[in-house]
Structures are given as C-alpha cells and as structure tokens.
Scaffold this active site. Structure first.
Site, mmCIF file in Angstrom:
data_model
loop_
_atom_site.group_PDB
_atom_site.id
_atom_site.type_symbol
_atom_site.label_atom_id
_atom_site.label_comp_id
_atom_site.label_asym_id
_atom_site.label_seq_id
_atom_site.Cartn_x
_atom_site.Cartn_y
_atom_site.Cartn_z
ATOM 1 C CB CYS A 112 18.007 52.562 94.380
ATOM 2 S SG CYS A 112 18.111 51.541 95.838
ATOM 3 C CG HIS A 130 21.187 55.197 94.461
ATOM 4 N ND1 HIS A 130 20.548 55.797 95.519
ATOM 5 C CD2 HIS A 130 21.241 53.871 94.757
ATOM 6 C CE1 HIS A 130 20.228 54.873 96.410
ATOM 7 N NE2 HIS A 130 20.644 53.695 95.978
ATOM 8 C CG ASN A 139 20.937 53.395 99.904
ATOM 9 O OD1 ASN A 139 20.162 54.213 99.411
ATOM 10 N ND2 ASN A 139 21.141 52.204 99.367
HETATM 11 O O1 UT7 Z 1 20.582 51.017 97.130
HETATM 12 C C1 UT7 Z 1 20.272 49.694 96.867
HETATM 13 C C2 UT7 Z 1 21.366 49.027 96.151
HETATM 14 N N1 UT7 Z 1 22.270 48.448 97.106
HETATM 15 C C3 UT7 Z 1 23.539 48.306 96.823
HETATM 16 O O2 UT7 Z 1 23.981 48.732 95.788
HETATM 17 C C4 UT7 Z 1 24.393 47.576 97.823
HETATM 18 C C5 UT7 Z 1 25.365 46.672 97.111
HETATM 19 N N2 UT7 Z 1 26.137 45.835 98.001
HETATM 20 C C6 UT7 Z 1 27.014 46.335 98.899
HETATM 21 O O3 UT7 Z 1 27.161 47.538 99.000
HETATM 22 C C7 UT7 Z 1 27.860 45.396 99.710
HETATM 23 O O4 UT7 Z 1 27.658 44.067 99.230
HETATM 24 C C8 UT7 Z 1 27.556 45.438 101.238
HETATM 25 C C9 UT7 Z 1 28.069 46.743 101.829
HETATM 26 C C10 UT7 Z 1 26.069 45.319 101.462
HETATM 27 C C11 UT7 Z 1 28.255 44.294 101.961
HETATM 28 O O5 UT7 Z 1 29.631 44.312 101.684
HETATM 29 P P1 UT7 Z 1 30.371 42.964 101.239
HETATM 30 O O6 UT7 Z 1 31.792 43.297 101.127
HETATM 31 O O7 UT7 Z 1 29.671 42.448 100.024
HETATM 32 O O8 UT7 Z 1 30.161 42.019 102.513
HETATM 33 P P2 UT7 Z 1 29.452 40.590 102.576
HETATM 34 O O9 UT7 Z 1 27.984 40.738 102.435
HETATM 35 O O10 UT7 Z 1 30.178 39.663 101.669
HETATM 36 O O11 UT7 Z 1 29.777 40.183 104.059
HETATM 37 C C12 UT7 Z 1 31.117 39.920 104.487
HETATM 38 C C13 UT7 Z 1 31.109 39.526 105.945
HETATM 39 C C14 UT7 Z 1 30.134 38.392 106.277
HETATM 40 O O12 UT7 Z 1 30.755 37.575 107.244
HETATM 41 P P3 UT7 Z 1 31.465 36.205 106.806
HETATM 42 O O13 UT7 Z 1 30.383 35.371 106.184
HETATM 43 O O14 UT7 Z 1 32.546 36.572 105.839
HETATM 44 O O15 UT7 Z 1 31.971 35.677 108.112
HETATM 45 C C15 UT7 Z 1 28.954 39.112 106.910
HETATM 46 O O16 UT7 Z 1 28.273 38.279 107.821
HETATM 47 O O17 UT7 Z 1 30.705 40.631 106.758
HETATM 48 C C16 UT7 Z 1 29.642 40.229 107.640
HETATM 49 N N3 UT7 Z 1 28.778 41.388 107.865
HETATM 50 C C17 UT7 Z 1 29.020 42.297 108.827
HETATM 51 N N4 UT7 Z 1 29.975 42.416 109.738
HETATM 52 C C18 UT7 Z 1 29.922 43.492 110.544
HETATM 53 C C19 UT7 Z 1 27.669 41.741 107.177
HETATM 54 N N5 UT7 Z 1 27.183 42.889 107.673
HETATM 55 C C20 UT7 Z 1 27.987 43.260 108.677
HETATM 56 C C21 UT7 Z 1 28.003 44.355 109.557
HETATM 57 N N6 UT7 Z 1 28.977 44.431 110.484
HETATM 58 N N7 UT7 Z 1 27.068 45.326 109.483
#
Ligand code: UT7
Length: 352
Positions: A116, A279, A309
């Site tokens: 990134c 980014h 992204n």
């Molecule tokens: O460019 C590289 C740098 N990357 C970044 O800067 C990304 C940084 N992180 C993020 O942007 C966020 O953490 C994400 C967008 C990746 C994820 O968002 P979050 O609010 O942190 O969600 P989470 O990972 O805590 O997941 C919450 C829930 C989980 O379910 P449970 O365990 O609460 O039942 C996941 O299994 O959402 C679930 N989940 C999904 N549900 C539907 C994860 N991915 C998905 C999905 N669709 N695609």
C-alpha cells in the site's frame, strides 16, 4: 539542487465493473456490510489473459508521458510498485519497458514491493535520484491485478471484497524552479506484524529442500512435490490474509502521525493542505484522518467507492482523478499518505 516535479500523470482501470451484488453471488456477503465497513460500492477486475499489471501500467504510463510533453525515449529510469506482479521474477519494471517499446538500455528499472505504501516509497526514491542529479525523467507506476489472486469463497470474504484492479503513473521530472514538486517524503516500517497482512506463499520459507533428506537425494515421488509447499494447499497461504482490526487500529494512528511529520518538517499546518490524497484502503480510515486533521470535505479526495483498494495504484489513480477534475491545481500543496502491509507507511508533500 534540482527539484522533482510531477510533470505528467495518468491512470487506467479495466472496463469490467464488479459490484457488491456480483460478489454476493459467489460468497456469503452483503452490499450493506461492504458499504458500511469499507465504503466500497464497486471495483474493477482486469480481463484474464488480456490485461496484466504491466499492460495496465503501460496504458497509465502513456498518458503520463504524453501529458509531460516528453517522448518515451526521454525516460531515464522506471520504478514499478506492485504486490501482484505478472511473474514471480523478473519484476514488472523491465516488462513495462518492453511493453512501452523502450529499446534503449541506458535506463534502469526497479521494482518496489511495499504494497500500500509502494507508491510513496517509489516517489521518495525518485525524488532522491532527481535531487542528486542522476536522472531527469523518471516513470513511477503503481499497478495491481488483485482479481487473479483472491479467495472468492466465503472463507476469503473479509479480504476479497476490498480489493480491485487498476494502475496509476506519474512522470517525475527535474526542475530548477524553487518551492516546486516533492517538498519532503517520510518513510517508516515496523516488521513486528509482518504476517498480519500478507500473502505467505509462494516463498522460500517453506517448500522442499534437498537438505531435508538425511541420506542421499529425494525419491522421484518426492521430487514431484517440489513445488507443493508444506501446508500450502491445506492452509491456502497463497491467498492474502489480514487481521483487519489490527491494521485498522494501526492505520488510524499512523496516517495522522506521518502527515504531521511531513507538515512539521516543512513548516506547514493541516490548514495549509489544499488536497490530501490518502491511500484508499477504507473510507472509514480516510474519514477518521480527515476528522483528526480537521480538514473540510473538499480537501480530501476519496474514490474507494468506485475502485476498492488498488494497493500501490490507489494514490496515483486518486491523484490523477483529482487533477483531471480540476481539484489539484498549479501551486497547490498536495499531501499523500499511506499505510499497509509490512507494516510500512509514509507521506509526501508536493507543491503542484
Ligand atoms: O490497504 C491495506 C491496508 N488495509 C486496511 O487498512 C484495512 C483495515 N481494516 C479494515 O478496513 C476493516 O477491519 C475491514 C473492512 C477489513 C473489516 O471491518 P471490521 O469492522 O473490522 O470487521 P471484522 O473483521 O471485525 O468482522 C466483523 C464481522 C465478522 O463476523 P463475526 O465474527 O462478528 O460474526 C466477520 O466474519 O463481519 C464478518 N465479515 C463479513 N461479513 C459479510 C467479514 N467479512 C465479511 C464480508 N461480508 N465480506
């Protein structure tokens, strides 16, 4: 000492639009989840067998070269930032040279693997080469084709819905003008959490090695498995993985920190920024940074909604769009910042 200005800029994204609804057909996800968590509505996927990071980079580069008013033979050096190269090796720099039809060999080609923050790392390298007087025209590109390497099963949804394909390029040129071009760049790294946003295989960490054999050479059967890394197929380590929450927490701290570092170095404050191009990893991260720095909406450019992204390509694509829309003008103070895998992060201030 010459300064390094962006003399030309271009971007290319594939025609193929993939909406959140398209992804819902192959995995358990929802438009609502993707929009709310990341801001992404759609992304572009390259055409398999027709487009690669190199071909997309070439399209973006042609625009940057033309807009800089030079010809391809004027280019002294190519810097190519990508995490999704056409080949494991050689890197994309030489492939881009060939794709552009640059036959002269008095040119160097460097590949950057800083994910990134690859574009900012590349910009910093280009700036040093220009300031030292070594080169006059450097082509810097960020190009990614994520669509060929994502896990489209529900298992991979937390990563796969976020990424898209595309390329952005800038022609960085030496200028004798004062207070022009790259004013400062700041690079950081911390390898503590290297595997928390990574694609582990293929890599030399695993695999089959002759020294694994206590006696003599491996058997024919074993040799047949040379390319099957330990656990590779079971663990799916050839797909990117990410501890999203850890990356998010680090990103919202490091973005403002590294932007302030650039401002303090040059004697500016956030209020002096005419355009911040962060980014494009997550709209929520960009909004958090905007709020922390107290920047109005028209001073931050986001396009993650349309492209997802695109890693090393995200900053030059967004910068080019902002410039084409007349939102980045001659004399503006432009700030670039990135955080990602490694972890690595960085910032740059440019007087446009
Ligand atoms: O460019 C590289 C740098 N990357 C970044 O800067 C990304 C940084 N992180 C993020 O942007 C966020 O953490 C994400 C967008 C990746 C994820 O968002 P979050 O609010 O942190 O969600 P989470 O990972 O805590 O997941 C919450 C829930 C989980 O379910 P449970 O365990 O609460 O039942 C996941 O299994 O959402 C679930 N989940 C999904 N549900 C539907 C994860 N991915 C998905 C999905 N669709 N695609």
């Amino acid at each position: 000492m010459p300064n390094a200005k962006i003399a030309g800029i271009g971007f290319y994204v594939p025609d193929q639009v993939i909406t959140n609804f398209d992804l819902m057909k192959v995995m358990d996800t929802s438009d609502e989840w993707i929009r709310e968590r990341s801001g992404i509505v759609e992304r572009r996927y390259a055409k398999k067998h027709e487009e690669t990071p190199t071909t997309m980079a070439a399209e973006a580069s042609k625009k940057a070269i033309e807009r800089a008013g030079i010809i391809k033979e004027d280019i002294d050096f190519i810097i190519f930032a990508t995490l999704s190269p056409d080949y494991y090796f050689p890197g994309c720099g030489v492939l881009l040279q060939r794709e552009l039809g640059i036959t002269k060999t008095e040119i160097g080609a460097l590949d950057i693997r800083n994910q990134c923050s690859g574009f900012i790392y590349g910009l910093s390298v280009a700036d040093q080469f220009i300031k030292s007087g070594m080169y006059k025209n450097i082509l810097l590109v960020g190009s990614e084709m994520h669509s060929m390497g994502l896990d489209f099963s529900t298992r991979g949804r937390a990563v796969s819905v976020l990424f898209g394909d595309g390329a952005g390029a800038v022609l960085i040129q030496a200028t004798e003008e004062d207070n022009k071009g790259v004013l400062t760049t700041h690079l950081h790294s911390d390898g503590t959490n290297a595997e928390e946003l990574a694609m582990i295989s293929p890599g030399s960490h695993g695999g089959y090695h002759l020294q694994d054999e206590e006696f003599g050479f491996p058997s024919k059967e074993e040799l047949g498995e040379v390319f099957v890394y330990d656990g590779l197929l079971d663990n799916k380590t050839y797909y990117p993985r990410m501890d999203g929450q850890l990356v998010f927490k680090k990103a919202v701290t490091k973005f403002p920190e590294v932007i302030m570092e650039a401002l303090q170095k040059t004697g500016y404050t956030p209020a002096d920024i005419d355009m911040l191009v962060p980014h494009q990893a997550n709209l929520r991260i960009a909004q958090f940074v905007q709020k922390t720095l107290k920047l109005p909406d028209d001073k931050v450019y986001n396009n993650i909604m349309k492209y997802g992204n695109t890693t090393a390509a995200s900053i030059p694509i967004a910068l080019c769009e902002a410039w084409e829309a007349g939102k980045v003008k001659e004399g503006d103070l432009v700030c670039l910042a990135a955080f990602g895998s490694g972890f690595t992060w960085g910032s740059a201030l440019i007087r446009w």
